[in-house]
Design a protein around this motif. Sequence first.
Motif, PDB file in Angstrom:
ATOM      1  N   HIS A 175      -4.936 -14.724 -62.705  1.00  0.00           N
ATOM      2  CA  HIS A 175      -3.801 -13.944 -62.206  1.00  0.00           C
ATOM      3  C   HIS A 175      -2.517 -14.775 -62.230  1.00  0.00           C
ATOM      4  CE1 HIS A 175      -5.854 -10.275 -61.200  1.00  0.00           C
ATOM      5  NE2 HIS A 175      -6.730 -10.909 -60.443  1.00  0.00           N
ATOM      6  N   SER A 176      -2.600 -16.028 -61.885  1.00  0.00           N
ATOM      7  CA  SER A 176      -1.424 -16.902 -61.917  1.00  0.00           C
ATOM      8  C   SER A 176      -0.919 -17.085 -63.345  1.00  0.00           C
ATOM      9  CB  SER A 176      -1.743 -18.263 -61.312  1.00  0.00           C
ATOM     10  OG  SER A 176      -2.048 -18.127 -59.947  1.00  0.00           O
TER      11      SER A 176
ATOM     12  N   ARG B 246       0.835 -13.818 -64.312  1.00  0.00           N
ATOM     13  CA  ARG B 246       2.089 -13.656 -63.573  1.00  0.00           C
ATOM     14  C   ARG B 246       3.148 -14.628 -64.061  1.00  0.00           C
ATOM     15  NH1 ARG B 246       0.283 -14.362 -58.485  1.00  0.00           N
ATOM     16  NH2 ARG B 246       0.965 -16.511 -58.443  1.00  0.00           N
TER      17      ARG B 246
ATOM     18  N   ASN C 239       6.715 -15.953 -62.053  1.00  0.00           N
ATOM     19  CA  ASN C 239       7.128 -14.966 -61.048  1.00  0.00           C
ATOM     20  C   ASN C 239       6.304 -15.107 -59.774  1.00  0.00           C
ATOM     21  OD1 ASN C 239       8.871 -13.863 -62.901  1.00  0.00           O
ATOM     22  ND2 ASN C 239       7.549 -12.143 -63.416  1.00  0.00           N
TER      23      ASN C 239
ATOM     24  N   GLU D 218       4.828 -13.101 -56.312  1.00  0.00           N
ATOM     25  CA  GLU D 218       4.160 -11.810 -56.218  1.00  0.00           C
ATOM     26  C   GLU D 218       5.141 -10.647 -56.144  1.00  0.00           C
ATOM     27  OE1 GLU D 218       3.205 -14.446 -54.444  1.00  0.00           O
ATOM     28  OE2 GLU D 218       1.086 -14.729 -54.855  1.00  0.00           O
TER      29      GLU D 218
ATOM     30  N   GLN E 146       8.265 -10.515 -57.237  1.00  0.00           N
ATOM     31  CA  GLN E 146       8.922 -10.360 -58.529  1.00  0.00           C
ATOM     32  C   GLN E 146       7.993  -9.664 -59.518  1.00  0.00           C
ATOM     33  OE1 GLN E 146       9.773 -14.493 -59.209  1.00  0.00           O
ATOM     34  NE2 GLN E 146      11.936 -14.268 -58.640  1.00  0.00           N
ATOM     35  N   GLN E 147       6.739 -10.010 -59.484  1.00  0.00           N
ATOM     36  CA  GLN E 147       5.763  -9.386 -60.367  1.00  0.00           C
ATOM     37  C   GLN E 147       5.621  -7.912 -60.027  1.00  0.00           C
ATOM     38  OE1 GLN E 147       4.460 -10.729 -62.946  1.00  0.00           O
ATOM     39  NE2 GLN E 147       2.812  -9.364 -63.513  1.00  0.00           N
TER      40      GLN E 147
END
Length: 111
Positions: free
Chosen positions: A73-74, A77, A80, A82, A84-85
């Motif tokens: 997930h990082s 992303r 960004n 969380e 901002q994502q």
Amino acid sequence: MMKLICGVHNHEMKNSLVGHPYVGRLTKDEKIVVADMTKSMVKPINILLTLKEHNVNSYTTIKQIYNAKHAYHSFIRGSNIEMQQLMMLLDRDQYIHWHMMKDDNVVRDLF
């Protein structure tokens, strides 16, 4: 700084390395499987069971699956955070949304 007093271990060697991070680490192929199953919204316990079905001698634990999912997930992303994502995905997928900012960097309301 560490001072060595006696060069002999003060405990017996373990018979099994279950739970040890080194032997439970994921291979490149297993990381790909975790990423693919994460994209498909598969629960971590089912990911672990799938990996254990393919490799009976695997010592991977559920914690290592959670860590691999977090790393995936990082990676997706990027830089960004969380929020901002979330805002990027709302715009990309054309959701109707409204937000109010408290300061330049603080979201106060999100609808």
